[in-house]
Design an enzyme around this catalytic site. Structure first.
Site, mmCIF file in Angstrom:
data_model
loop_
_atom_site.group_PDB
_atom_site.id
_atom_site.type_symbol
_atom_site.label_atom_id
_atom_site.label_comp_id
_atom_site.label_asym_id
_atom_site.label_seq_id
_atom_site.Cartn_x
_atom_site.Cartn_y
_atom_site.Cartn_z
ATOM 1 N N ALA A 171 105.934 -21.783 -6.799
ATOM 2 C CA ALA A 171 104.578 -21.968 -7.300
ATOM 3 C C ALA A 171 104.405 -23.151 -8.243
ATOM 4 O O ALA A 171 103.367 -23.261 -8.898
ATOM 5 C CB ALA A 171 104.136 -20.684 -8.017
ATOM 6 N N ASN B 137 110.172 -16.784 -11.723
ATOM 7 C CA ASN B 137 111.079 -17.630 -10.950
ATOM 8 C C ASN B 137 110.807 -19.107 -11.190
ATOM 9 O O ASN B 137 111.703 -19.946 -11.011
ATOM 10 C CB ASN B 137 110.954 -17.309 -9.465
ATOM 11 C CG ASN B 137 111.609 -15.982 -9.109
ATOM 12 O OD1 ASN B 137 112.768 -15.747 -9.426
ATOM 13 N ND2 ASN B 137 110.861 -15.108 -8.461
ATOM 14 N N HIS C 61 100.911 -22.370 -14.613
ATOM 15 C CA HIS C 61 102.199 -22.885 -15.066
ATOM 16 C C HIS C 61 101.983 -24.313 -15.571
ATOM 17 O O HIS C 61 101.485 -25.169 -14.829
ATOM 18 C CB HIS C 61 103.221 -22.910 -13.933
ATOM 19 C CG HIS C 61 103.430 -21.585 -13.269
ATOM 20 N ND1 HIS C 61 104.113 -20.539 -13.867
ATOM 21 C CD2 HIS C 61 103.037 -21.122 -12.053
ATOM 22 C CE1 HIS C 61 104.139 -19.506 -13.047
ATOM 23 N NE2 HIS C 61 103.492 -19.832 -11.944
#
Length: 269
Positions: free
Chosen positions: A121, A190, A220
């Site tokens: 991602a 992750n 993120h």
């Protein structure tokens, strides 16, 4: 002059959840030239919901030349070396498992199968890897923001859980290094491991995990700096409706990696 027939990758998907279903269905629909779904491995009986035979892990190693892990870090720890020792390649979606340095060393040393991981991602990992070859990055920070319910963990005390559940704005849940955080959030962070793998140092990457009840997107933010420049990547994804702990884009990142491994040409690698 003889023309060789391109080899078709026989793919086994481990985990028929939010990631595995999208990846497996795309393979069945032949959207990845050079790869086909051979079988599915899952610890739940799937019945007719899987479009390929459901088999035990050992049988999958006999049938496949590439296994896609889409079931969590525990599968990488339990089966990663065995996959590679069988001569089968392994594509890892749960990169958080690789923050266990001993496990990572064993996987890299195992063979003859080859191990690969997908960025999932977050973007910019290829650039961070390129910059790393010029010299170390001295300051790397990752802030991950998700819905509180996707971050709840068994180790959390009642005070923290109450703060998360009653929050009206962002709440910092944990801060630490990329060595520490993925182990605490095995299904949710992750990205921290992926950034650390690109940078080449688990302890250089400082991670903040933030719970925000208003986080309609999983976000993120990567900020990195070194002698050769400064870099910032800010991504926001819709969570998967069936599993909000993962972003909708993750299985498509896996498919992109699969396409590269299957030998599709004309793309940026």
């Amino acid at each position: 002059m003889t023309t060789s027939i391109p080899k078709v990758r026989r793919v086994g998907v481990v985990g028929w959840g939010a990631i595995g279903r999208v990846v497996g269905s795309a393979l069945v629909e032949q959207t990845i030239p050079g790869a086909e779904l051979e079988c599915v491995v899952d610890n739940r009986p799937l019945g007719d919901s899987a479009p390929a035979p459901q088999v035990a892990f050992e049988e999958a190693l006999q049938r496949c030349d590439l296994v896609v892990e889409a079931a969590g870090q525990a599968v990488v720890r339990a089966w990663g070396e065995r996959v590679l020792e069988s001569g089968t390649d392994l594509l890892i979606a749960s990169t958080g498992a690789l923050t266990d340095e001993e496990l990572a060393k064993r996987l890299l040393a195992a063979g003859p199968g080859r191990v690969y991981f997908t960025g999932g991602a977050v973007g910019g990992l290829d650039l961070l890897q390129a910059v790393r070859s010029l010299g170390p990055l001295h300051d790397v920070r990752l802030t991950t923001t998700k819905l509180p319910s996707t971050l709840e963990q068994p180790w959390m005390d009642e005070e923290l859980l109450t703060r998360m559940r009653t929050a009206t704005g962002p709440v910092e849940v944990m801060s630490g290094t990329a060595r520490d955080v993925p182990a605490k959030f095995p299904k949710s962070t992750n990205v921290a491991a992926s950034v650390a793998l690109a940078v080449g140092d688990l302890d250089t990457v400082r991670v903040r995990v933030v719970a925000d009840p208003g986080a309609h997107h999983t976000r993120h933010v990567v900020e990195a700096s070194g002698a050769h420049g400064t870099y910032r990547f800010d991504v926001a994804h819709l969570p998967d409706p069936g599993n909000p702990a993962t972003s909708q884009v993750v299985p498509y990142a896996v498919l992109r990696s699969l396409a590269a491994l299957a030998g599709r040409t004309g793309q940026i690698l």
